[in-house]
Motif scaffolding. Structure first.
Motif, short mmCIF file in Angstrom:
data_model
loop_
_atom_site.label_atom_id
_atom_site.label_comp_id
_atom_site.label_asym_id
_atom_site.label_seq_id
_atom_site.Cartn_x
_atom_site.Cartn_y
_atom_site.Cartn_z
N LEU A 262 0.85 -1.20 0.00
CA LEU A 262 0.00 0.00 0.00
C LEU A 262 0.88 1.24 0.00
O LEU A 262 1.76 1.38 0.85
N THR A 263 0.65 2.15 -0.94
CA THR A 263 1.39 3.41 -0.93
C THR A 263 0.86 4.27 0.22
O THR A 263 -0.26 4.06 0.69
N PRO A 264 1.64 5.24 0.68
CA PRO A 264 1.15 6.16 1.72
C PRO A 264 -0.17 6.83 1.30
O PRO A 264 -1.07 7.00 2.12
N HIS A 265 -0.29 7.18 0.03
CA HIS A 265 -1.52 7.81 -0.46
C HIS A 265 -2.70 6.85 -0.31
O HIS A 265 -3.79 7.26 0.13
N ALA A 266 -2.51 5.58 -0.66
CA ALA A 266 -3.59 4.59 -0.53
C ALA A 266 -4.01 4.42 0.92
O ALA A 266 -5.20 4.37 1.24
N LYS A 267 -3.02 4.38 1.83
CA LYS A 267 -3.33 4.23 3.27
C LYS A 267 -4.14 5.43 3.76
O LYS A 267 -5.09 5.27 4.53
N GLN A 268 -3.77 6.62 3.31
CA GLN A 268 -4.48 7.84 3.70
C GLN A 268 -5.93 7.80 3.20
O GLN A 268 -6.87 8.11 3.94
N ARG A 269 -6.12 7.39 1.94
CA ARG A 269 -7.47 7.31 1.37
C ARG A 269 -8.30 6.24 2.07
O ARG A 269 -9.50 6.42 2.28
N MET A 270 -7.68 5.13 2.43
CA MET A 270 -8.40 4.07 3.15
C MET A 270 -8.91 4.59 4.49
O MET A 270 -10.06 4.34 4.85
N LYS A 271 -8.06 5.33 5.18
CA LYS A 271 -8.45 5.88 6.48
C LYS A 271 -9.59 6.89 6.30
O LYS A 271 -10.59 6.83 7.02
#
Length: 98
Positions: free
Chosen positions: A24-33
C-alpha cells in the motif's frame, strides 16, 4: 506491447493471493483511512474485483488498472499496478476509492 484485461486480472490474482506481495502506498493508506475502507475490502477487490478502468502501461513500465468490487454493501475501487521485482511481482495499491 499490450496486455488484455483478462491477462492483467489473472496475473494480479496470482500475486494478490499472497498478502505479503501487496504493498500500500502512503496515499492509498491515507485514502483508506479517510474513506473507512479496511485492508480486507482492498484485498477482496484485488482478488475478486472486475476491471473498472482498463489495464495500461505506466511511464515506469508497470501495468496498472482500476478494479471494482462490492464488499459488505460498499462499492470499493482500487487502482493497482503490478510491479516487477527480481524475487517476484508486487501488487502496488496506488489509491482506494469508495
Amino acid at each position: 506491447m499490450q496486455i488484455s484485461d483478462a491477462a492483467f486480472i489473472k496475473k494480479l490474482r496470482a500475486v494478490a493471493k499472497d498478502s505479503y506481495r501487496v504493498v500500500l502506498t502512503p496515499h492509498a493508506k491515507q485514502r483508506m483511512k479517510q474513506r473507512r475502507i479496511n485492508l480486507r475490502k482492498v484485498l477482496d477487490c484485488l482478488r475478486k474485483g472486475r476491471i473498472y478502468e482498463p489495464a495500461h502501461l505506466t511511464i515506469h513500465g508497470d501495468w496498472k488498472a482500476t478494479l471494482e468490487h462490492q464488499c459488505a454493501g460498499d462499492v470499493v475501487r482500487v487502482a493497482v499496478a503490478i510491479e516487477r521485482q527480481e524475487d517476484g511481482d508486487l501488487a502496488v495499491v496506488v489509491t482506494v476509492m469508495g
